[in-house]
Design a protein around this motif. Structure first.
Motif: not given
Length: 602
Positions: A425-432
């Motif tokens: 989820l942290d990786n997804v937030v950074m990509a967004c």
């Protein structure tokens, strides 16, 4: 199940409690089965009223365990008292069999309008077992030691039931955690759409590169238009100067020959025709450039649509991330609750072990202390039953201990899965966040490009206006030239009329009067032609001085009369101009200007 919206803290007033009466509420319900409660309301229910199951000892309407919305019945509208029923599904019912609960009716304003008698959730086997144990206790009441052992056995049985109930709650929590893990896995399968989103971002980058190329070509075309318009203005001013100079020459040479005036007129007409052709060519080029600009504006509109779609996808991903964060928080709370319950179960198991050992010790002591054979014969049967029950309790404790170990292992595995989910989820937030920054940069570039196109359109309109003014001035000059010619012809006719009597009077004296006649007739047209010469000279000086005084900035295209070339260069150096797209960025801050310049390199 979500809480009812608009439910406020309940105010337990006596008169509001009596407005809804729950009918035929038993002392216990069987667990893991759907139940139906019947109630009678003395008013017409609201569609937003609800019936909830509360644990005994609740403080506010928010302490419900589950709830069901009241279904309005159109058949009983207008009746004072209405009997209704509500169905609670087995999935949402409490799993704790040791606690007592009650039904409560909550209206749309959050007030409690009625409450039922307490009840619990027990299976029929447990109810029969408790009644049988009570009967045994009533039968064996002769010896104090047997009574004490029976009481201890009852306590152990209760604790075993409690441990079983806790195990069932742990199992249900474990099943819920497994369901959540399955939901998370399904969500991560949907994360494959991120690769498609990255592909879309790459396509957007390529489209933006094409836009940059189109912008560069458009700027080159606009620069060519500007240079051509400047050349056209210079040529038109030179043509006007030449026409004025030729007009003065024609005035001077008209006295000697009409042919030279006609030739000059023809030459100026050709020059004017050539200028008109050049202007028409410029108009055609301007129309073609307008067509290219419209096509590029359509491309920009398509790109804006793609940008909006990308933003919608980003918003969807953000919403899903927020939902996942909420699910993670709920799973964390459930994990903490499971850890606390596990600790409590281990403590209870240890206490049961100690009590079991104490009970075995007491039983052995009881067996050694009994002396008379009659007492042994009377107490042997119950003691053997107690020993067998104790052995069964030990076996159950061992099985429960194994189950608790298995649940601990499963909780550890779930914790590892939760940590992996949080990391992803942290990786997804950074990509967004990175996609959002890129979209903001792209929007800024599009806005700047649209502003540049609007500025270029304004400049093109200004140049067209200047061309119209030059054309009107040329037409005025041609009119003045025609008026001057008509005046010159009138002066010639007047001069011919003046020379006619002097030629008649000079027939008798050819030698003496001819020079006098010549001297008297030569200065005659001077006073009539002097005003026109003054007007022509003033027009010539004004037209010649005007291009020398008007200096125009090559960036903002503003004219500054009466300044030197060095002052104009200082003014041009004061502008903040982008080296790639030559857009004036005076209104931007330094950081925004640097981002704009770096965006061309991307």
């Amino acid at each position: 199940m979500e809480g009812p919206s608009g439910a406020a803290a309940a105010q337990p007033l006596a008169r509001s409690f009596s407005q809804v009466v729950f009918n035929n509420i038993p002392q216990s319900y069987p667990p893991s089965t759907s139940l139906t409660c019947h109630y009678t309301a003395s008013f017409q229910p609201h569609p937003r009223d609800w019936v909830g199951i509360f644990k005994v000892g609740w403080n506010s309407a928010k302490d419900y365990h589950t709830f069901v919305w009241v279904e309005p019945c159109l058949d009983v509208v207008g009746q004072e008292s209405v009997t209704r029923q509500t169905l609670f599904k087995d999935y949402y019912l409490p799993k704790d069999e040791m606690e007592f609960y009650q039904f409560c009716y909550i209206d749309v304003t959050g007030q409690v309008r009625g409450a039922s008698t307490p009840f619990c959730f027990k299976s029929p086997e447990e109810q029969s077992l408790t009644s049988r144990l009570d009967d045994d206790i009533l039968v064996v009441t002769t010896q104090e030691q047997v009574d004490q052992s029976v009481r201890e056995r009852d306590e152990l049985q209760k604790e075993l039931d409690q441990i079983r109930q806790e195990n069932e709650t742990l199992k249900s929590a474990l099943e819920k955690e497994r369901q959540d893990a399955a939901v998370f896995k399904v969500y991560f399968i949907t994360n494959q759409k991120e690769s498609e989103k990255s592909h879309l971002v790459k396509e957007m980058g390529q489209i933006k590169e094409e836009m940059g190329n189109l912008k560069s070509t458009l700027q080159q075309k606009l620069q060519e238009i500007d240079t051509l318009k400047e050349e056209l203005l210079v040529q038109t001013t030179q043509q006007l100067e030449l026409e004025q100079h030729r007009a003065t020459e024609q005035k001077e040479l008209s006295r000697s020959s009409d042919r030279a005036a006609a030739e000059n007129e023809k030459h100026t007409q050709e020059k004017y025709d050539r200028a008109v052709l050049k202007i028409n060519q410029m108009k055609d080029e301007h129309k073609a450039l307008k067509g290219t600009i419209e096509a590029q504006s359509q491309d920009i509109a398509k790109l804006n649509c793609k940008l909006r779609e990308g933003q919608r996808e980003l918003f969807k991903t953000e919403d899903s991330i927020q939902l996942l964060q909420v699910d993670l928080q709920s799973s964390d709370t459930q994990k903490d609750r499971l850890d606390a319950e596990l600790q409590r179960v281990t403590l209870n198991v240890e206490e049961l072990k100690r009590e079991n050992q104490e009970l075995c010790r007491r039983l052995t002591q009881q067996g050694t202390q009994q002396e008379s054979p009659d007492d042994l014969a009377s107490t042997g049967g119950p003691l053997q039953a107690l020993v067998s029950q104790l052995q069964e309790a030990q076996v159950k404790l061992a099985t429960e201990r194994d189950e608790t170990r298995n649940t601990k292992r499963q909780v550890v595995a779930l914790n590892e899965e939760l940590t992996n989910v949080k990391r992803q989820l942290d990786n997804v937030v950074m990509a967004c966040d990175e996609d959002r920054r890129k979209s903001n940069k792209f929007e800024l570039q599009l806005r700047e490009a649209l502003e540049a196109v609007a500025d270029k359109d304004g400049r093109i309109e200004e140049n067209e206006h200047m061309m119209r003014l030059v054309k009107h001035e040329n037409e005025d000059l041609t009119r003045e030239n025609n008026n001057l010619r008509s005046n010159m012809e009138g002066l010639r006719s007047a001069y011919a009329d003046l020379n006619a009597p002097t030629s008649d009077s000079s027939h008798g004296q050819p030698d003496s009067t001819s020079p006098a006649g010549n001297t008297s007739t030569i200065p005659a047209p001077d006073p009539t032609e002097h005003p026109y010469e003054v007007i022509d000279s003033s027009l010539l000086t004004e037209d010649v001085a005007e291009p020398e005084e008007l200096l125009m900035c090559r960036h903002c295209h503003e004219s500054f009369p009466g300044i030197t070339r060095g002052e104009l260069e200082q003014h041009e150096a004061s502008h903040r101009v982008c080296p790639f797209c030559t857009v004036i960025c005076d209104h931007m801050e330094q950081s925004v200007f640097e981002d704009h310049v770096y965006s061309h390199e991307l």
